[in-house]
Scaffold this motif. Structure first.
Motif, short mmCIF file in Angstrom:
data_model
loop_
_atom_site.label_atom_id
_atom_site.label_comp_id
_atom_site.label_asym_id
_atom_site.label_seq_id
_atom_site.Cartn_x
_atom_site.Cartn_y
_atom_site.Cartn_z
N ARG A 83 0.82 -1.22 0.00
CA ARG A 83 0.00 0.00 0.00
C ARG A 83 0.84 1.26 0.00
N ASP A 84 2.08 1.15 0.50
CA ASP A 84 2.93 2.34 0.55
C ASP A 84 3.13 2.92 -0.85
N SER A 85 2.90 4.20 -0.97
CA SER A 85 3.02 4.87 -2.27
C SER A 85 4.26 5.73 -2.30
N GLU A 86 4.81 5.89 -3.47
CA GLU A 86 5.97 6.77 -3.62
C GLU A 86 5.57 8.25 -3.52
N GLU A 87 4.33 8.54 -3.81
CA GLU A 87 3.89 9.94 -3.87
C GLU A 87 3.03 10.35 -2.69
N GLU A 88 2.28 9.41 -2.12
CA GLU A 88 1.34 9.76 -1.07
C GLU A 88 1.67 9.01 0.22
N VAL A 89 1.24 9.57 1.34
CA VAL A 89 1.42 8.93 2.63
C VAL A 89 0.04 8.75 3.25
N TYR A 90 -0.36 7.50 3.40
CA TYR A 90 -1.66 7.22 3.99
C TYR A 90 -1.60 5.83 4.61
N GLY A 91 -2.68 5.47 5.32
CA GLY A 91 -2.74 4.15 5.94
C GLY A 91 -2.30 4.20 7.39
N GLU A 92 -2.29 3.04 8.02
CA GLU A 92 -2.03 2.95 9.46
C GLU A 92 -0.53 2.84 9.76
N LEU A 93 -0.11 3.55 10.79
CA LEU A 93 1.25 3.44 11.30
C LEU A 93 1.15 3.16 12.79
N ARG A 94 1.62 1.99 13.20
CA ARG A 94 1.52 1.60 14.61
C ARG A 94 2.84 1.94 15.31
N VAL A 95 2.75 2.88 16.25
CA VAL A 95 3.92 3.40 16.96
C VAL A 95 3.85 2.97 18.42
N THR A 96 4.91 2.39 18.92
CA THR A 96 4.95 2.02 20.33
C THR A 96 6.07 2.77 21.05
N THR A 97 5.77 3.20 22.27
CA THR A 97 6.78 3.83 23.12
C THR A 97 6.30 3.77 24.55
N ILE A 277 6.99 5.06 7.31
CA ILE A 277 8.12 5.03 8.24
C ILE A 277 9.06 6.19 7.94
N GLU A 278 9.30 6.45 6.67
CA GLU A 278 10.22 7.52 6.27
C GLU A 278 9.76 8.88 6.79
N VAL A 279 8.46 9.20 6.60
CA VAL A 279 8.00 10.52 7.03
C VAL A 279 7.97 10.62 8.56
N PHE A 280 7.66 9.50 9.23
CA PHE A 280 7.66 9.52 10.70
C PHE A 280 9.08 9.70 11.23
N ARG A 281 10.04 8.99 10.63
CA ARG A 281 11.45 9.12 11.04
C ARG A 281 11.94 10.55 10.85
N ASP A 282 11.61 11.15 9.69
CA ASP A 282 12.05 12.52 9.42
C ASP A 282 11.40 13.50 10.39
N PHE A 283 10.11 13.27 10.68
CA PHE A 283 9.38 14.12 11.62
C PHE A 283 10.02 14.07 13.01
N ILE A 284 10.31 12.85 13.50
CA ILE A 284 10.91 12.70 14.82
C ILE A 284 12.29 13.34 14.85
N THR A 285 13.07 13.16 13.79
CA THR A 285 14.42 13.74 13.74
C THR A 285 14.35 15.26 13.82
N GLU A 286 13.42 15.86 13.08
CA GLU A 286 13.26 17.32 13.11
C GLU A 286 12.83 17.80 14.50
N GLU A 287 11.90 17.08 15.11
CA GLU A 287 11.40 17.48 16.43
C GLU A 287 12.49 17.34 17.49
N ILE A 288 13.32 16.31 17.36
CA ILE A 288 14.43 16.13 18.30
C ILE A 288 15.43 17.27 18.17
#
Length: 302
Positions: A83-97, A277-288
């Motif tokens: 389902r992962d698209s090269e152009e769009e970001v949608y769908g479920e992302l399960r994050v645990t912490t 995963i890519e957009v979440f990783r980049d988001f977390i890196t920016e916020e850190i």
């Protein structure tokens, strides 16, 4: 082995009921029952004990359910990658912490991620138990120690330390301790030393408990500790990242702190090319990065 029968078996084992499984599969109870009997006959074994309250797996049924559960997780992972698209970001992302980090640091920042990707569906799982990423219990984890599981991509995000904090109101009423011995006249708020927590935090709590502190409040996560501190109940052992979101807190005994606690981002190797995963990783890196700058600015102003 018939894949369709396995799918029906898995639904029945998961629901514990022919009726509920039938509702999920859009099949009649009798059709589900026939498929289960057929599967049992083909395997030459009984998969369920039948009783008035529902179905219970036999030992052989448990073995098969473990296999179908593993298959289902692998299929979910494959479907997610497809389902992962090269152009769009949608769908479920399960994050645990951990509960504290997820509640106090991550959740307040997620509005920025949703603003960029409104069709993303985040399932935020806050618990101290380490979920099994290779078995797809979650897609990505933020953990307070380096993950030990194999086949994970890991990235060290930052280091945190546990420190002592109180409110101005509490200190105005009860006085500000200047030495460790002064803590004896205050209430200490912390996680129970036996509770699941970062090792460095547990060691600091053990060190504090060596002193004669007459009143204590134990809470099983840092969110609860923070709420007690904000309500002026005492001096709390809390992670330093709270300084940013709780500016009314005052650091107590500034020379006292735990050792460094590393914070890691981790996700399975098979999700390396996942757009979510890519957009979440980049988001977390920016916020850190922004968080580090704010922490430096805050320390420089004191």
């Amino acid at each position: 082995m018939d894949w369709d029968k396995l799918r029906i078996f898995h639904a029945v084992a998961d629901a514990g009921s022919l009726t509920h499984a039938g509702d999920t599969l859009h099949l009649s109870q009798s059709a589900v029952s026939r498929q289960i009997r057929s599967l049992e006959e083909s395997l030459g074994t009984t998969l369920f004990h039948r009783h008035a309250r529902g179905l219970i797996l036999t030992e052989q049924g448990e073995l098969l359910f473990d296999a179908t559960r593993s298959m289902a997780k692998r299929l979910d992972a494959a479907a997610a990658r497809i389902r992962d698209s090269e152009e769009e970001v949608y769908g479920e992302l399960r994050v645990t912490t951990a509960t504290g980090f997820g509640t106090l640091w991550l959740a307040p920042r997620l509005s920025k991620l949703y603003a960029k990707y409104p069709e993303l569906k985040i399932d935020l799982m806050l618990e101290e138990r380490v979920l099994d990423l290779p078995m797809r219990e979650a897609d990505v984890a933020i953990r307070m120690k380096e993950p030990s599981q194999a086949d994970l991509i890991r990235k060290r995000l930052m280091n945190i330390r546990m420190r002592l904090f109180a409110t101005k109101e509490y200190l105005a009423e009860h006085g500000t301790p200047l030495t460790m011995d002064d803590l004896s006249t205050h209430r200490l708020i912390c996680q129970n030393p036996n509770a699941h927590q970062v090792a460095a935090g547990a060691r600091l709590v053990e060190e504090l408990n060596e002193h004669d502190i007459r009143s204590k409040l134990f809470v099983n996560n840092y969110f609860g500790v923070l709420q007690a501190v904000l309500n002026h109940l005492g001096i709390g052992v809390l992670p330093d990242y709270l300084v940013e979101s709780a500016p009314d807190l005052v650091r107590v005994l500034p020379d006292l702190e735990s050792g460094e606690v590393p914070v890691f981002l981790a996700y399975p190797e098979e999700l390396r090319h996942s757009k979510r995963i890519e957009v979440f990783r980049d988001f977390i890196t920016e916020e850190i990065s922004a968080h580090r700058k704010n922490m430096r600015d805050d320390e420089g102003s004191h």
